[in-house]
Design a protein around this motif. Structure first.
Motif, PDB file in Angstrom:
ATOM      1  N   GLY A   1       0.829  -1.393   0.167  1.00  0.00           N
ATOM      2  CA  GLY A   1      -0.061   0.028   0.063  1.00  0.00           C
ATOM      3  C   GLY A   1       0.801   1.222  -0.060  1.00  0.00           C
ATOM      4  O   GLY A   1       0.365   2.311   0.437  1.00  0.00           O
ATOM      5  N   VAL A   2       2.106   1.145  -0.481  1.00  0.00           N
ATOM      6  CA  VAL A   2       2.973   2.521  -0.305  1.00  0.00           C
ATOM      7  C   VAL A   2       2.722   3.355  -1.621  1.00  0.00           C
ATOM      8  O   VAL A   2       2.799   2.714  -2.783  1.00  0.00           O
ATOM      9  CB  VAL A   2       4.530   2.121  -0.364  1.00  0.00           C
ATOM     10  N   ILE A   3       2.434   4.564  -1.361  1.00  0.00           N
ATOM     11  CA  ILE A   3       2.169   5.302  -2.609  1.00  0.00           C
ATOM     12  C   ILE A   3       3.827   5.798  -3.109  1.00  0.00           C
ATOM     13  O   ILE A   3       4.615   5.801  -2.452  1.00  0.00           O
ATOM     14  CB  ILE A   3       1.126   6.380  -2.426  1.00  0.00           C
ATOM     15  N   LEU A   4       3.724   6.267  -4.381  1.00  0.00           N
ATOM     16  CA  LEU A   4       5.017   6.572  -4.952  1.00  0.00           C
ATOM     17  C   LEU A   4       5.641   7.716  -3.828  1.00  0.00           C
ATOM     18  O   LEU A   4       6.911   7.555  -3.835  1.00  0.00           O
ATOM     19  CB  LEU A   4       4.705   7.133  -6.537  1.00  0.00           C
ATOM     20  N   SER A   5       4.691   8.649  -3.683  1.00  0.00           N
ATOM     21  CA  SER A   5       5.525   9.818  -2.800  1.00  0.00           C
ATOM     22  C   SER A   5       6.123   9.475  -1.530  1.00  0.00           C
ATOM     23  O   SER A   5       6.843  10.143  -0.836  1.00  0.00           O
ATOM     24  CB  SER A   5       4.573  10.847  -2.748  1.00  0.00           C
ATOM     25  N   SER A   6       5.743   8.161  -1.061  1.00  0.00           N
ATOM     26  CA  SER A   6       6.180   7.544   0.277  1.00  0.00           C
ATOM     27  C   SER A   6       7.236   6.624   0.303  1.00  0.00           C
ATOM     28  O   SER A   6       7.669   5.928   1.286  1.00  0.00           O
ATOM     29  CB  SER A   6       4.746   7.385   1.087  1.00  0.00           C
ATOM     30  N   LEU A   7       7.722   6.168  -1.004  1.00  0.00           N
ATOM     31  CA  LEU A   7       8.562   5.160  -1.042  1.00  0.00           C
ATOM     32  C   LEU A   7       9.903   5.249   0.011  1.00  0.00           C
ATOM     33  O   LEU A   7      10.330   4.153   0.099  1.00  0.00           O
ATOM     34  CB  LEU A   7       9.078   5.001  -2.426  1.00  0.00           C
ATOM     35  N   ARG A   8      10.294   6.241   0.139  1.00  0.00           N
ATOM     36  CA  ARG A   8      11.504   6.458   0.744  1.00  0.00           C
ATOM     37  C   ARG A   8      11.393   6.563   2.456  1.00  0.00           C
ATOM     38  O   ARG A   8      12.443   6.309   3.285  1.00  0.00           O
ATOM     39  CB  ARG A   8      12.028   7.897   0.728  1.00  0.00           C
ATOM     40  N   LEU A   9       9.930   6.276   2.834  1.00  0.00           N
ATOM     41  CA  LEU A   9       9.732   6.467   4.400  1.00  0.00           C
ATOM     42  C   LEU A   9       9.685   5.048   4.997  1.00  0.00           C
ATOM     43  O   LEU A   9       8.795   4.190   4.620  1.00  0.00           O
ATOM     44  CB  LEU A   9       8.634   6.957   4.776  1.00  0.00           C
ATOM     45  N   PRO A  10      10.407   4.621   5.749  1.00  0.00           N
ATOM     46  CA  PRO A  10      10.625   3.200   6.783  1.00  0.00           C
ATOM     47  C   PRO A  10       9.162   3.115   7.185  1.00  0.00           C
ATOM     48  O   PRO A  10       8.680   1.964   7.196  1.00  0.00           O
ATOM     49  CB  PRO A  10      11.707   3.361   7.757  1.00  0.00           C
ATOM     50  N   SER A  11       8.424   4.243   7.681  1.00  0.00           N
ATOM     51  CA  SER A  11       7.176   3.801   8.275  1.00  0.00           C
ATOM     52  C   SER A  11       6.155   3.330   7.408  1.00  0.00           C
ATOM     53  O   SER A  11       4.932   2.836   7.894  1.00  0.00           O
ATOM     54  CB  SER A  11       6.724   5.371   8.955  1.00  0.00           C
ATOM     55  N   GLN A  12       6.272   3.434   6.154  1.00  0.00           N
ATOM     56  CA  GLN A  12       5.368   2.996   5.153  1.00  0.00           C
ATOM     57  C   GLN A  12       5.241   1.623   5.132  1.00  0.00           C
ATOM     58  O   GLN A  12       4.411   1.012   4.338  1.00  0.00           O
ATOM     59  CB  GLN A  12       5.613   3.707   3.836  1.00  0.00           C
ATOM     60  N   TYR A  13       6.380   0.805   5.457  1.00  0.00           N
ATOM     61  CA  TYR A  13       6.327  -0.699   5.191  1.00  0.00           C
ATOM     62  C   TYR A  13       6.124  -1.490   6.374  1.00  0.00           C
ATOM     63  O   TYR A  13       6.699  -1.277   7.430  1.00  0.00           O
ATOM     64  CB  TYR A  13       7.747  -1.031   4.492  1.00  0.00           C
ATOM     65  N   ASP A  14       5.197  -2.413   6.245  1.00  0.00           N
ATOM     66  CA  ASP A  14       4.766  -3.166   7.367  1.00  0.00           C
ATOM     67  C   ASP A  14       5.670  -4.421   7.519  1.00  0.00           C
ATOM     68  O   ASP A  14       5.695  -5.052   8.697  1.00  0.00           O
ATOM     69  CB  ASP A  14       3.238  -3.551   7.064  1.00  0.00           C
ATOM     70  N   HIS A  15       6.313  -4.990   6.704  1.00  0.00           N
ATOM     71  CA  HIS A  15       6.976  -6.146   6.657  1.00  0.00           C
ATOM     72  C   HIS A  15       8.515  -5.836   6.403  1.00  0.00           C
ATOM     73  O   HIS A  15       8.969  -5.251   5.524  1.00  0.00           O
ATOM     74  CB  HIS A  15       6.372  -7.051   5.629  1.00  0.00           C
ATOM     75  N   TRP A  16       9.349  -6.589   7.588  1.00  0.00           N
ATOM     76  CA  TRP A  16      10.873  -6.247   7.338  1.00  0.00           C
ATOM     77  C   TRP A  16      11.260  -7.476   7.305  1.00  0.00           C
ATOM     78  O   TRP A  16      11.140  -8.545   7.990  1.00  0.00           O
ATOM     79  CB  TRP A  16      11.139  -5.350   8.473  1.00  0.00           C
ATOM     80  N   GLY A  17      12.681  -7.710   6.784  1.00  0.00           N
ATOM     81  CA  GLY A  17      13.259  -8.887   6.681  1.00  0.00           C
ATOM     82  C   GLY A  17      14.324  -8.641   8.001  1.00  0.00           C
ATOM     83  O   GLY A  17      14.493  -7.688   8.774  1.00  0.00           O
ATOM     84  N   GLN A  18      15.266  -9.663   8.354  1.00  0.00           N
ATOM     85  CA  GLN A  18      16.073  -9.368   9.439  1.00  0.00           C
ATOM     86  C   GLN A  18      17.382  -8.704   9.357  1.00  0.00           C
ATOM     87  O   GLN A  18      18.076  -8.445  10.417  1.00  0.00           O
ATOM     88  CB  GLN A  18      16.595 -11.082   9.800  1.00  0.00           C
ATOM     89  N   GLY A  19      17.763  -8.335   8.051  1.00  0.00           N
ATOM     90  CA  GLY A  19      19.122  -7.645   7.985  1.00  0.00           C
ATOM     91  C   GLY A  19      20.288  -8.405   7.588  1.00  0.00           C
ATOM     92  O   GLY A  19      20.284  -9.602   8.090  1.00  0.00           O
ATOM     93  N   THR A  20      21.082  -7.615   6.804  1.00  0.00           N
ATOM     94  CA  THR A  20      22.380  -8.622   6.534  1.00  0.00           C
ATOM     95  C   THR A  20      23.475  -7.463   6.422  1.00  0.00           C
ATOM     96  O   THR A  20      23.180  -6.196   5.962  1.00  0.00           O
ATOM     97  CB  THR A  20      22.121  -9.035   4.858  1.00  0.00           C
ATOM     98  N   GLN A  21      24.542  -7.664   7.027  1.00  0.00           N
ATOM     99  CA  GLN A  21      25.573  -6.862   7.453  1.00  0.00           C
ATOM    100  C   GLN A  21      26.508  -6.673   5.972  1.00  0.00           C
ATOM    101  O   GLN A  21      27.016  -7.475   5.344  1.00  0.00           O
ATOM    102  CB  GLN A  21      26.564  -7.336   8.395  1.00  0.00           C
ATOM    103  N   VAL A  22      26.884  -5.568   5.606  1.00  0.00           N
ATOM    104  CA  VAL A  22      27.876  -5.207   4.599  1.00  0.00           C
ATOM    105  C   VAL A  22      28.774  -4.222   5.211  1.00  0.00           C
ATOM    106  O   VAL A  22      28.409  -3.316   5.995  1.00  0.00           O
ATOM    107  CB  VAL A  22      26.927  -4.243   3.398  1.00  0.00           C
ATOM    108  N   THR A  23      29.843  -4.592   4.950  1.00  0.00           N
ATOM    109  CA  THR A  23      30.979  -3.816   5.431  1.00  0.00           C
ATOM    110  C   THR A  23      31.987  -3.749   4.300  1.00  0.00           C
ATOM    111  O   THR A  23      32.500  -4.672   3.847  1.00  0.00           O
ATOM    112  CB  THR A  23      31.806  -4.648   6.676  1.00  0.00           C
ATOM    113  N   VAL A  24      32.494  -2.370   4.031  1.00  0.00           N
ATOM    114  CA  VAL A  24      33.398  -1.971   3.075  1.00  0.00           C
ATOM    115  C   VAL A  24      34.438  -1.421   3.705  1.00  0.00           C
ATOM    116  O   VAL A  24      34.626  -0.417   4.438  1.00  0.00           O
ATOM    117  CB  VAL A  24      32.718  -1.020   2.055  1.00  0.00           C
ATOM    118  N   SER A  25      35.670  -2.114   3.425  1.00  0.00           N
ATOM    119  CA  SER A  25      36.907  -1.792   4.316  1.00  0.00           C
ATOM    120  C   SER A  25      37.873  -0.610   3.205  1.00  0.00           C
ATOM    121  O   SER A  25      37.714  -0.893   1.914  1.00  0.00           O
ATOM    122  CB  SER A  25      37.745  -2.863   4.413  1.00  0.00           C
ATOM    123  N   SER A  26      38.435   0.300   4.050  1.00  0.00           N
ATOM    124  CA  SER A  26      38.968   1.318   2.933  1.00  0.00           C
ATOM    125  C   SER A  26      40.367   0.904   2.776  1.00  0.00           C
ATOM    126  O   SER A  26      40.975  -0.320   3.070  1.00  0.00           O
ATOM    127  CB  SER A  26      39.146   2.357   3.912  1.00  0.00           C
TER     128      SER A  26
END
Length: 125
Positions: free
Chosen positions: A100-125
């Motif tokens: 149910g996310v409208i185009l103008s609200s795609l960037r807002l975390p609050s608009q999403y009801d379902h979330w995954g658990q996360g995956t770590q990305v680490t970029v070394s310099s």
């Protein structure tokens, strides 16, 4: 809808990674899916999103031209291809979905009801 994110890891500056977000549910193709990231001590920030209805994509300015979001509805999977990675891309990356996310609200975390658990990305310099 349940989401499972994977594909994170440790890479050097300039490297690449592909993140995957696999979803359960027959109606996944109609869902908008977003990728967000959160670095230690910072707020969760928008990275990219792809709509279900027409696959319109939206990117944060910080990743535009380096990251590509895509979806394979036959596999219930959304991908985030990341190239030219930088140390500032280091974060936990989350995928999120909602139908149910409208185009103008795609960037807002609050608009999403379902979330995954996360995956770590680490970029070394």
């Amino acid at each position: 809808v349940q989401l499972q994110a994977s594909g994170g890891g440790l890479v050097q500056t300039g490297g690449s990674l592909r993140l995957s977000c696999v979803a359960s549910g027959r109606t996944f193709r109609s869902y908008t899916v977003g990728w967000f990231r959160q670095a230690p001590g910072k707020d969760r920030e928008f990275v990219a999103a792809i709509r279900g209805s027409n696959s319109i994509t939206v990117y944060a300015d910080t990743v535009k031209g380096r990251f590509t979001i895509s979806r394979d509805n036959a596999k219930n999977t959304v991908y985030l291809d990341m190239i030219s990675l930088r140390p500032e891309d280091t974060a936990v990356y989350y995928c999120a979905a909602d139908n149910g996310v409208i185009l103008s609200s795609l960037r807002l975390p609050s608009q999403y009801d379902h979330w995954g658990q996360g995956t770590q990305v680490t970029v070394s310099s």
